[in-house]
Structures are given as structure tokens and as C-alpha cells.
Scaffold this active site. Sequence first.
Site, PDB file in Angstrom:
ATOM      1  N   ILE A 141       3.119  18.451   8.461  1.00  0.00           N
ATOM      2  CA  ILE A 141       3.722  18.424   7.127  1.00  0.00           C
ATOM      3  C   ILE A 141       4.706  19.575   6.950  1.00  0.00           C
ATOM      4  O   ILE A 141       4.989  19.992   5.837  1.00  0.00           O
ATOM      5  CB  ILE A 141       2.644  18.452   6.016  1.00  0.00           C
TER       6      ILE A 141
ATOM      7  N   ARG B 252      -5.407  10.292   4.663  1.00  0.00           N
ATOM      8  CA  ARG B 252      -4.459  11.262   5.195  1.00  0.00           C
ATOM      9  C   ARG B 252      -3.213  11.366   4.307  1.00  0.00           C
ATOM     10  O   ARG B 252      -2.646  12.431   4.100  1.00  0.00           O
ATOM     11  CB  ARG B 252      -4.116  10.868   6.636  1.00  0.00           C
TER      12      ARG B 252
ATOM     13  N   CYS C 104      -4.732  12.636  12.554  1.00  0.00           N
ATOM     14  CA  CYS C 104      -5.262  11.340  12.167  1.00  0.00           C
ATOM     15  C   CYS C 104      -5.219  10.454  13.401  1.00  0.00           C
ATOM     16  O   CYS C 104      -4.882  10.924  14.491  1.00  0.00           O
ATOM     17  CB  CYS C 104      -4.449  10.711  11.050  1.00  0.00           C
TER      18      CYS C 104
ATOM     19  N   ASP D  18       4.897   0.606  11.959  1.00  0.00           N
ATOM     20  CA  ASP D  18       3.685  -0.047  11.476  1.00  0.00           C
ATOM     21  C   ASP D  18       3.531  -1.477  12.009  1.00  0.00           C
ATOM     22  O   ASP D  18       2.459  -2.068  11.880  1.00  0.00           O
ATOM     23  CB  ASP D  18       3.677  -0.085   9.935  1.00  0.00           C
TER      24      ASP D  18
ATOM     25  N   ARG E 213      -8.414  -0.557   4.868  1.00  0.00           N
ATOM     26  CA  ARG E 213      -7.523   0.406   4.209  1.00  0.00           C
ATOM     27  C   ARG E 213      -6.209  -0.247   3.788  1.00  0.00           C
ATOM     28  O   ARG E 213      -5.539   0.255   2.881  1.00  0.00           O
ATOM     29  CB  ARG E 213      -7.190   1.562   5.168  1.00  0.00           C
TER      30      ARG E 213
ATOM     31  N   ARG F 171      -0.061  14.625  12.514  1.00  0.00           N
ATOM     32  CA  ARG F 171       0.935  14.241  11.501  1.00  0.00           C
ATOM     33  C   ARG F 171       1.295  15.502  10.726  1.00  0.00           C
ATOM     34  O   ARG F 171       0.722  15.794   9.693  1.00  0.00           O
ATOM     35  CB  ARG F 171       0.376  13.154  10.586  1.00  0.00           C
TER      36      ARG F 171
ATOM     37  N   LYS G  82       0.839  -1.208   0.000  1.00  0.00           N
ATOM     38  CA  LYS G  82       0.000   0.000   0.000  1.00  0.00           C
ATOM     39  C   LYS G  82       0.873   1.257   0.000  1.00  0.00           C
ATOM     40  O   LYS G  82       0.639   2.184  -0.761  1.00  0.00           O
ATOM     41  CB  LYS G  82      -0.892   0.008   1.257  1.00  0.00           C
ATOM     42  N   ASN G  83       1.891   1.258   0.860  1.00  0.00           N
ATOM     43  CA  ASN G  83       2.687   2.475   1.008  1.00  0.00           C
ATOM     44  C   ASN G  83       3.610   2.737  -0.173  1.00  0.00           C
ATOM     45  O   ASN G  83       4.303   3.748  -0.221  1.00  0.00           O
ATOM     46  CB  ASN G  83       3.480   2.428   2.320  1.00  0.00           C
TER      47      ASN G  83
END
Length: 421
Positions: A126, A95, A119, A310, A402, A124, A24-25
Site C-alpha cells: 500500500i 484485505r 493475501c 480478475d 466473497r 499487496r 463487489k469492487n
Amino acid sequence: MDTQKLIITGGKRIEGEIKVHGAKNSALPLLSAAALTAEGECVIHNCPRLTDVDAACRILNHIGVKCRRDGSSVVTGADSLTCCEVPVSLMREMRSSIVFLGAVLGRTGKCRLSFPGGCELGPRPIDLHIAALREMGAQIKEEHGYLDCTAPEGLKGADISLAFPSVGATENIILAAVLAKGVTTVHNAAREPEIADLADFLRKCGAKISGEGGDVITVQGVDKLHGCEHTVIPDRIAAATYLCCAACAGGELVLSGVNAAHLGAMIPLMQTMGCRIYTFGRDSVYISVRGRLKAPLTVRTMPYPGFPTDAQALLMAVCAGAEGTTVFVENIFENRYRHVSELLRMGCCIKVEGKVAVVQGVKRLSGAELVATDLRGGAALTAAALGAEGVSVISEIHHIDRGYENIELLLRSVGADIKRK
Ligand code: UD1
């Protein structure tokens, strides 16, 4: 939001094979990168069917990039990118849609998106993304919950030093730099395998990038990028998840479609706990778990190649039933222990103090009514429930969807008693 639940009766040994999907990432930044290609199609294979990936496709469609699924691949055509704004509703859905900032700005010289906000892992920020893009000549206004970015004279290469090796900031800088004028150098860049995958993809599109995988990345801007064909790397966190499921439930599992080198912080640690794990063939890992595991003393989350944040909740689910006490130190995200209150309902013995969690293994976890608090926390509850006595019911499983394709079907295929209702 959703009323579906996972119902798990614990105590069944796991046995069989699971094929792990694409990361996913990696898929999300690759889909963003596809927006940079002015000619031809991008064919992205091994692109997982996940709600986050669907959200990224909807963002592409919204900005005028054609995007369709073809089996396990996604095909994009970005010759007619028209719009530079990502609407609030799509930003809220995911997000990590901040990763569209660098690509859209780099391609069009403009980008407007709503501020991503907090989130489930705590704030988080930026700031590193914004500071880096400013160094590259972007003018960025933060007003009324929106980020308004323009680069009237185009972006230019810059020498950027990150205060922290942020994955998202490194990705945004690369995405912005590939079409910028001149050379961009990123010092203290993130070294995650997903960064190398993004660099590989962009190079196939005609970009000039070197140094990825190390902490200095250099990007020489080019005039134009074209489509390419690429296969997303295996999802190392999904692989870690299924290893932890086997560790909680006991049994034997073969994972195929994995890159064991990306699990370098995970496999040796689980081996010291008493799991038998070895890699074989080109892309397979075998795990066998018998009897009670031994708790490791300390687990500290760190940027890659350190232990991944994670996988923190997942390993905690394993340690919660192991013999001995483990001290977890979460160094990446604040507020990443929301799964703990749910594990306590299962009879676990865990104390949290700031970024430290002390987990005293108990002999038996017991099934309970649980709420998935976030993506990996939800996966951790699933793993814990597989090894617990009795029935667990997990709600709010949209978090789990997700990041995991058909989690209940895969686990059922290896003998777990799990269904979605
Ligand atoms: C990415 C992953 C996420 C994973 C994380 C760590 C994606 C879409 N998400 O998230 O699943 O958990 O890496 O491996 O790939 N920070 C700042 N300022 C910034 C950016 C980050 O202070 O501008 C801080 C964050 O608050 C956090 C740390 O840096 O404490 C790590 O964040 P980062 O590596 O950027 O993670 P993400 O890219 O958000």
C-alpha cells in the site's frame, strides 16, 4: 474454516438466463464513501449479498455509521461517525478494507487500522496509498502492525502522480480528496469502471470530481457531503465468470443486468475462440458455445481497459480444454497462479514460470477433489468442473462466497448439476 463444499457433476449443457449482481469492487468503495456523508442517508441499490459486503457493513457499524440491508439495497446513515479505528479482526476479514483509510481520514482527520499484510495473491503493498496521503498532508506512522494516520490541520489538495495506476490507491486518493482543502489531481489514475462509479456516487453526494475514466482525475474539495441514492454498476467479473462457465460447459446463456462495454477485453477474445456472443437490449449478452473452442495465442493481464487480472484464472479454465496452446502473462499480481495446481489435478497441461503460464489444451478434463485457492481461482475451478467428465468436489468455498451471490443456485437454474453440501 468452513466445511461446505461444491459438488459438481460435469458434462451438462447450460441453457437459460442468469441475472448478474452488482459489482463487489464498486460496492466496497461506495460503502466506504458513505462514511463521508455528514447529512442524510445513502441508499445503495444493487448492492450484492456477499461476505465481503457484510464485512464492509460491519466496519461501518464499528466506526459508528448506521448500516442496514433492505432487500438488494444497503442504507447507511453516517451523521454520527464516532470511531476512527478499524480493528484487526475486521481488517483481516477483508484485505480491501484499506479503502476505508481515505474516507475515515478525510472525514475525521484521524484513522488507525492494522496493516493489511499479504493475501492469497501475494504481497499487496500500500506504499502508493501512503505516499499519496502524505502528499496531502497526512502524517502516517507504521508501528506494531498498525497504521496511525492523522491530519492535524486537515488534508489539503495535492498534485499526485501514481507510479502504477492502482485501483485501490486511486480510490483512496479520491475519498481523501473530496473533503480536503483545494484541488487534488491524480495523474496515471486507474481507469476501471468501478472508479467512475465511485465518482458518480460522490458527485451525487455533492463532491466535485472530473476526469474519471481517463488517466487524470481532478477533485475540488468541498465542505460537506450529503446522502444520495445510487445503483451499483453490474459486476463485470461475475459476468465474465458466467461467460466462462458457458464456454467450459457448452450451451446457450443469456446474461442480464450487464454492461457489455465493460467486457470489451473479454468478449472479442472469446469470439476469436469460437464463442458466438452478441449483446442485445439495454443490458443483455447472449453466448452460444458448440464444439471445441480454439485456444487464443496470448492473454496478457493489464490495467483496464486491458484484459482483467480478475478474469485470468477463469479464461485459463476455458483454454485448458481448448484446441491449441495459450501463453498467459500475469502483469498485475505476483502469485496469481495458485489455481494451476488444482487444474493439474483435472488432467490439464499447464506450466508456470514466473509470471508466464503456458496452457496446452487437452481434449477432456476430469473431475477431481479440488481446493479453492482464492476468490477468482475458486470460480475458475467451478467453471472447469462444469465441463469436466465426472464429479468434482471443491472445498474452501468461503473464497468463492466473497464474490458470488448464490453461485450454485444460479448455475443450477441453467441446467448445471451443482450442489452445496
Ligand atoms: C483491485 C481489486 C481487485 C483487482 C485489482 C486489479 C478491489 C477491492 N480490488 O485491487 O479485485 O484484482 O484491483 O484490477 O477493488 N500496488 C503497489 N503499491 C500500492 C498499490 C498497488 O505496488 O500501493 C501494486 C500491487 O502490488 C499490484 C498492482 O499495483 O501489483 C495492482 O494493484 P491495485 O490496482 O491497487 O489492486 P487493488 O486495488 O489491490
